[in-house]
Design a protein around this motif. Structure first.
Motif, short mmCIF file in Angstrom:
data_model
loop_
_atom_site.label_atom_id
_atom_site.label_comp_id
_atom_site.label_asym_id
_atom_site.label_seq_id
_atom_site.Cartn_x
_atom_site.Cartn_y
_atom_site.Cartn_z
N GLN A 129 -1.36 -1.82 9.05
CA GLN A 129 -2.56 -1.57 8.25
C GLN A 129 -3.36 -2.85 7.97
OE1 GLN A 129 -0.67 0.94 5.00
NE2 GLN A 129 -2.39 2.25 5.58
N SER A 164 0.69 4.86 1.12
CA SER A 164 -0.16 5.37 2.20
C SER A 164 0.29 6.73 2.71
CB SER A 164 -0.14 4.34 3.34
OG SER A 164 -1.04 4.68 4.34
N THR A 214 3.34 -1.52 4.10
CA THR A 214 3.04 -0.08 4.04
C THR A 214 4.23 0.73 3.57
OG1 THR A 214 1.52 -0.32 5.91
CG2 THR A 214 2.30 1.91 5.41
N CYS A 262 0.81 -1.22 0.00
CA CYS A 262 0.00 0.00 0.00
C CYS A 262 0.84 1.27 0.00
CB CYS A 262 -0.90 -0.01 1.24
SG CYS A 262 -2.04 1.38 1.34
#
Lengths: 207, 481
Positions: B449, B439, B455, B437
């Motif tokens: 997450q 983010s 992340t 992700c």
């Protein structure tokens, strides 16, 4: 307060509170019973033949964790400390701690001890060998297996809190009620905008 | 005459109710260098996750909430960001919110309901309402409380037990930190934002670089920042190990606050500003540690590892543990094993599965504008799921008024309702194991997450660039800056 226990070595740095207690367990609304969720992902992902260190027979019943740098950084969740306490942990020795985590330990009867260098290395030896050490909070020392003593540095107020389990709220209200009221009176005079009356708070429907 | 004081010194000193060091003088015992004080807490933001046990304690003691007017409560952590699909009534999340509703009603604490136009992430709504004010002490059971330091408020995160103490006494025993000043000069290049500044700073000083300090951000680059940018800066101070970030209030601050519902009234305004103008570090104030950073040379930043300090410029390569000192090497190796990146590989070009634009770090209107500017006229890449979660319903309404929601929807982003959402992943907004992700959040710890989620922290513009290209991308190259 004396703790006589093997120290569980968790020597990775930056063990954060999400690892100690994943966020989804914060939906639980009690401080009790969280020990079963402690280090949930690490313990769940471990193999049966190589369990997470906390689940290894050599460390069964351990009350001390030996960590490296920056243990407990990240989220302020006090639930992480409740989970540790519920699991049986009463002392964490680390080279450094997350600040909010440290304060949460003091408030929940877990002794956070900062140690580094040679002293830390001696405890690593004992931890890896699975040999118990003794933590004596009154004397502020750790006794190693060979009876050598290591001095522990703790703020006086923190040690007092851990030893007496004194209640902050009772203390404050019994000793400082007048001082608080006086502070508020003075502040109302010089900074009246810090006090919101019912008219201002009418923006909130529930009042 | 008193010695020169820092901003932190001034706010601290003006809130001391009792100095415990004085007790040891009276009792003639050895004074502790680190004796705490009893600090008055002006403002307390309350959310559903850290408050249940605190309220329970208050009720058990049969003590009233000392100052209802100093509190505001809101549910943000586990609320559904899909208004059409609220949390099921008997779910843990719904029960936690219901408990907050009960608790606030029972204590007379102001509460912003889930469907209210003012609902949102606690660190977004406090400033929006003018609840966060210069020179105040402000706490919340959440580590990103440092955000409010952007207003020159002494703001820090606390645990649930301390929430209870504030409920009952409006005070906390606190030990004073040392003073650090980070001076920022220069001008941000196009495509580089304050998120990149704070990420670069954390990469430089480490996740404990600020431990033991309150950090004041100063300098021409800070003076030039909007309030929202200052909030992003202070928000991530905790990731550098300091609970407290501070920016001295100035005319930018006053302009932001003027007229907000809970800010000083028209009658009080001039007096308040006069008081607030005194809230700055004296010219010769001594800082225990000082750091300078020229932001002109900064590139967009991206985290490559599993803590916020494991961050590099977008043009950099993933570090090789072999090139690192022994102590750091193991940590890098472990992080890379989790995040699934190869040592020496370019960070740019890493394919992503999800994009999350949200969180108390980067979900205000300026953040959404920056992301929308990149998304406009482009499409979310195949196989990428991207979503935008405004930080509050007011931000959402303003964004809708500017047509930003339409830009995102046309590009193929999901447009959600306000909440912490995928930053903390306590609701259904979570990564699946192995999903990578891009983010705009503040923490990239393993599983943060979602269990097994990967992340990469970055700015909203960079997250939008990742969404439309399907990989971690230099936004400046994408939009031709």
């Amino acid at each position: 307060m004396r703790i006589n226990s093997v120290a569980v070595p968790m020597l990775q740095s930056d063990i954060d509170t999400d690892a100690i207690l994943p966020a989804r367990f914060l939906l639980l609304m009690s401080k009790h019973g969280l020990g079963q969720h402690l280090f949930h992902e690490l313990r769940a992902n471990a193999l049966e033949v190589d369990p997470f260190v906390l689940d290894k027979p050599a460390y069964a019943g351990a009350q001390i964790i030996l960590a490296a740098k920056r243990f407990g950084i990240g989220s302020s969740r006090e639930q992480a400390v409740w989970a540790l306490h519920d699991f049986g942990i009463r002392c964490i020795i680390a080279e450094s701690f997350g600040e909010i985590f440290y304060a949460n330990c003091i408030n929940n009867g877990i002794v956070p001890i900062t140690l580094f260098g040679e002293a830390h290395a001696r405890i690593v030896e004992a931890a890896n060998a699975g040999i118990p050490i003794r933590v004596d909070l009154e004397r502020s020392t750790i006794i190693l297996p060979d009876e050598q003593a290591i001095d522990v540095v703790l703020d006086d107020s923190h040690r007092a809190k851990l030893l007496s389990g004194q209640d902050d709220i009772d203390d404050i209200l019994s000793q400082h009620k007048t001082a608080i009221a006086n502070f508020e009176q003075r502040q109302m005079q010089h900074s009246p905008w810090m006090y919101l009356d019912d008219e201002r708070l009418a923006v909130f429907d529930n009042r | 005459m008193e010695s020169p004081q820092t901003l932190y010194d001034k706010i601290w000193q003006s809130h001391v109710v009792h100095d415990y060091a004085a007790d040891s003088v009276v009792s003639r015992s050895a004074p502790s260098a680190d004796a705490p004080v009893l600090l008055y807490i002006d403002r307390h933001l309350v959310q559903e996750v850290s408050s249940p046990v605190a309220f329970e304690g208050l009720f058990e003691r049969a003590i009233p909430l000392r100052r209802p007017d100093a509190h505001i409560a809101v549910a943000d952590h586990a609320v559904s960001t899909m208004r059409s699909r609220p949390n099921p009534k008997n779910s843990q999340a719904a029960q936690q919110v219901a408990r907050l509703v009960e608790n606030t009603a029972a204590t007379g604490m102001p509460y912003i309901p889930e469907r209210d136009a003012r609902q949102g992430i606690v660190h977004i709504i406090g400033p929006e309402l003018g609840f966060t004010l210069p020179g105040c002490t402000l706490v919340c059971g959440d580590s990103h409380t440092s955000t409010h330091g952007a207003f020159g408020a002494l703001a820090f995160g606390i645990g649930s037990s301390q929430c209870e103490t504030v409920f009952a006494t409006q005070c906390l025993q606190q030990t004073k930190q040392k003073n650090m000043r980070v001076s920022l000069c220069g001008t941000l290049q196009a495509g580089v934002y304050v998120k990149d500044v704070i990420l670069a700073l954390i990469a430089q000083i480490g996740t404990a670089g600020g431990r033991g300090y309150a950090i004041e951000f100063a300098g021409p680059a800070v003076d030039a920042m909007s309030m929202e940018a200052r909030m992003t800066l202070c928000n991530m101070t905790i990731e550098a190990g300091s609970r407290i970030g501070l920016v001295a209030p100035d005319e930018t601050t006053f302009a932001y606050l003027k007229g907000r519902p809970l800010a000083p009234s028209v009658r009080q305004w001039n007096d308040a500003c006069d008081a607030w103008r005194r809230l700055k570090s004296d010219e010769h104030a001594r800082f225990d540690h000082e750091l300078q950073l020229d932001v002109s040379a900064l590139e967009p930043q991206v985290s490559w590892g599993t803590n916020p300090a494991q961050t590099s410029a977008i043009s950099a390569c993933v570090p090789d543990p072999k090139d690192a000192p022994a102590e750091a090497a193991e940590s890098i190796r472990d992080s890379l094993a989790y995040i699934g990146l190869q040592p020496g590989a370019a960070i740019a070009g890493t394919r992503i599965d999800r994009v999350f634009i949200g969180s108390c770090t980067n979900s205000r209107i300026e953040d959404l504008r920056a992301a929308a500017a990149v998304a406009a006229g482009r499409k979310v890449a195949d196989k990428v799921h991207a979503m935008v979660v405004p930080g509050s319903q007011q931000v959402a309404a303003q964004a809708q008024g500017e047509g930003l929601d339409k830009i995102f929807l046309d590009a193929g982003f999901e447009w959600r309702a306000a909440g912490c959402s995928m930053c903390v992943a306590m609701n259904s907004d979570r990564l699946k194991p192995g999903e990578r992700c891009a983010s705009t959040t503040n923490r990239n710890f393993a599983g943060r997450q979602g269990r097994g989620g990967l992340t990469h922290l970055m700015s909203p513009a960079m997250a939008a660039a990742a969404a439309v290209t399907g990989s971690i991308t230099d936004v400046r190259e994408l939009v031709g800056l």
